[in-house]
Design a protein around this motif. Structure first.
Motif, PDB file in Angstrom:
ATOM      1  N   LYS A   1       0.816  -1.151   0.026  1.00 30.53           N
ATOM      2  CA  LYS A   1       0.117   0.221   0.029  1.00 30.53           C
ATOM      3  C   LYS A   1       0.821   1.216   0.096  1.00 30.53           C
ATOM      4  O   LYS A   1       1.735   1.238   0.813  1.00 30.53           O
TER       5      LYS A   1
ATOM      6  N   ARG B   1      -5.784  -3.136   9.193  1.00 28.53           N
ATOM      7  CA  ARG B   1      -5.867  -1.800   8.511  1.00 28.53           C
ATOM      8  C   ARG B   1      -4.281  -1.218   8.616  1.00 28.53           C
ATOM      9  O   ARG B   1      -3.364  -1.648   9.514  1.00 28.53           O
TER      10      ARG B   1
ATOM     11  N   THR C   1      -3.513   5.900   6.908  1.00 30.41           N
ATOM     12  CA  THR C   1      -3.287   6.559   5.620  1.00 30.41           C
ATOM     13  C   THR C   1      -1.896   6.718   5.337  1.00 30.41           C
ATOM     14  O   THR C   1      -1.422   6.669   3.789  1.00 30.41           O
TER      15      THR C   1
ATOM     16  N   ARG D   1     -11.666   9.129  -1.962  1.00 29.10           N
ATOM     17  CA  ARG D   1     -10.458   9.132  -1.819  1.00 29.10           C
ATOM     18  C   ARG D   1      -9.903   7.733  -2.596  1.00 29.10           C
ATOM     19  O   ARG D   1     -10.561   6.796  -2.591  1.00 29.10           O
TER      20      ARG D   1
ATOM     21  N   VAL E   1      -6.328   5.082   1.590  1.00 25.40           N
ATOM     22  CA  VAL E   1      -7.211   4.746   2.683  1.00 25.40           C
ATOM     23  C   VAL E   1      -7.358   3.184   2.638  1.00 25.40           C
ATOM     24  O   VAL E   1      -7.658   2.501   1.756  1.00 25.40           O
ATOM     25  N   SER E   2      -7.221   2.675   3.816  1.00 25.98           N
ATOM     26  CA  SER E   2      -7.385   1.253   4.067  1.00 25.98           C
ATOM     27  C   SER E   2      -8.831   0.875   4.124  1.00 25.98           C
ATOM     28  O   SER E   2      -9.343   0.177   5.206  1.00 25.98           O
ATOM     29  N   THR E   3      -9.553   1.017   3.121  1.00 21.99           N
ATOM     30  CA  THR E   3     -11.127   0.665   3.073  1.00 21.99           C
ATOM     31  C   THR E   3     -11.217   0.031   1.361  1.00 21.99           C
ATOM     32  O   THR E   3     -10.478   0.335   0.672  1.00 21.99           O
TER      33      THR E   3
ATOM     34  N   ASP F   1     -14.713   4.199  -0.484  1.00 19.84           N
ATOM     35  CA  ASP F   1     -14.660   5.560   0.164  1.00 19.84           C
ATOM     36  C   ASP F   1     -15.534   6.354  -0.300  1.00 19.84           C
ATOM     37  O   ASP F   1     -15.611   6.654  -1.523  1.00 19.84           O
TER      38      ASP F   1
ATOM     39  N   CYS G   1      -8.506   4.446  -2.651  1.00 16.93           N
ATOM     40  CA  CYS G   1      -8.427   3.230  -1.405  1.00 16.93           C
ATOM     41  C   CYS G   1      -8.064   1.665  -1.870  1.00 16.93           C
ATOM     42  O   CYS G   1      -7.583   1.623  -3.109  1.00 16.93           O
TER      43      CYS G   1
END
Length: 365
Positions: free
Chosen positions: A195, A228, A231, A209, A200-202, A205, A211
């Motif tokens: 990453k 997770r 960011t 943003r 973003v750890s989803t 988003d 992700c």
């Protein structure tokens, strides 16, 4: 008298029909001479099958023969009788048994056969899939290669080593291992993503943003992330559709360790590692590191490695900041037994079957 008798006897006409029958008939149908064979009529021609002991010359449509029963040389066939070869030798007629065999063979050849059923091992009527097929789908190689694994006794099902081919298993219930490592027998996917910072750890988003879901948009199977990352934190994060494995990897009970590289400013005290291992008091409780070491030092710039099994939010940043050393950059370099290695930032790779087995063994699956 003698001359008259001589003259009378010598003047006899042999072609005449008189004279006491001394003359021979012209067509051979009368008198004492041998009878000439006549050409058979079409309705009298028959196929001589032989085997009766009767000469073909004495049958209707038979071939001319000598006294001993042989066909006369040079005689042409008339549609009946036995065929002859070179030198007048008789060729025996084809037996009726052979004709029957040929006819039966032709019937079998042209008869409609049923579809060829695939060969199965004993117990094929049971439920489940063959073990080599399950192993091949799990990424252990071709079916032939998986059969060799079974022959080498490297595969075990529910704790028992498999010694025979064709064993049927239930991928959802049976536990399959190769060389002691559990094999993901279902259609599970396991990926490792490096990453980048700012992601973003989803998987989605709402604010638009960037992700994690942006890196797996071409996947038909829905994936979710394991744990997770902040960011601004970089490094390895796992993506899978195996719910139980993801749950155990993040559960404190199993204590899966994660390793981070942190860039901080020095100078550092010698007892910093001891402080982190003994525990740092945070607002949500004590936090302890399992391992600490200095990897690189250039002037006041330090690169330190921190390993811990906890997964609280911003835990590494908060621990180092509480100790007096704020983090400038943070990278997670390993998640349990899976290292980041030389994987480039933003690259997604599929875990090998060995790595999946190591993860499952880590959490007792």
């Amino acid at each position: 008298m003698r001359s008259s008798d001589r003259n009378s006897g010598g003047n006899r006409n042999p072609r005449s029909g008189g004279g006491g029958g001394a003359g021979r008939p012209r067509d051979g149908r009368g008198g004492d001479g041998p009878e000439r064979p006549r050409r058979p009529r079409p309705e009298e021609r028959r196929y001589d099958v032989g085997g009766t002991g009767q000469s073909g010359a004495n049958k209707p449509g038979g071939m001319p023969r000598t006294k001993d029963g042989a066909v006369k040389p040079g005689t042409k066939g008339t549609g009946g009788g036995k065929p002859t070869g070179r030198g007048g030798r008789t060729i025996p007629a084809r037996p009726r048994e052979l004709d029957a065999q040929i006819e039966e063979r032709n019937r079998e050849r042209h008869s409609k056969r049923g579809p060829a059923l695939p060969k199965t091992f004993p117990g094929a009527e049971q439920e489940g899939e063959r073990l080599q097929k399950v192993l091949a789908r799990a990424g252990m190689g071709s079916r032939r290669a998986c059969e060799e694994l079974i022959d080498q006794r490297r595969v075990e099902v529910n704790g028992r080593i498999v010694t025979e081919q064709g064993l049927r298993v239930d991928p959802e219930r049976d536990e399959v291992k190769v060389d002691g490592l559990t094999v993901a027998t279902q259609s599970y996917l396991f990926f490792a993503l490096n990453k980048p910072a700012g992601v973003v750890s989803t998987m989605e988003d709402p604010d638009g943003r960037q992700c994690l879901g942006d890196y797996v948009t071409n996947r038909e199977t829905r994936l979710f992330h394991v744990g997770r990352l902040d960011t601004e934190t970089e490094g390895i994060i796992l993506l899978t559709n195996h719910g139980e494995l993801a749950h155990r990897l993040t559960h404190p009970r199993y204590g899966v360790k994660k390793t981070y590289l942190a860039a901080i400013q020095g100078p550092l005290p010698r007892d910093l590692g001891k402080q982190l291992k003994d525990g740092i008091q945070l607002e949500d409780g004590w936090a302890r590191a399992d391992h600490f070491r200095i990897v690189q030092n250039t002037g006041k710039n330090y690169l330190v490695e921190v390993t811990l099994h906890e997964g609280r939010k911003h835990i590494v940043r908060r621990m180092l900041a509480e100790a007096g050393y704020p983090v400038d950059r943070l990278v997670r370099t390993s998640f349990g037994p899976i290292p980041l290695g030389d994987q480039k930032s933003g690259w997604l790779r599929r875990l090998t079957n060995t790595e999946v087995g190591m993860l499952m063994r880590e959490v007792e699956l």
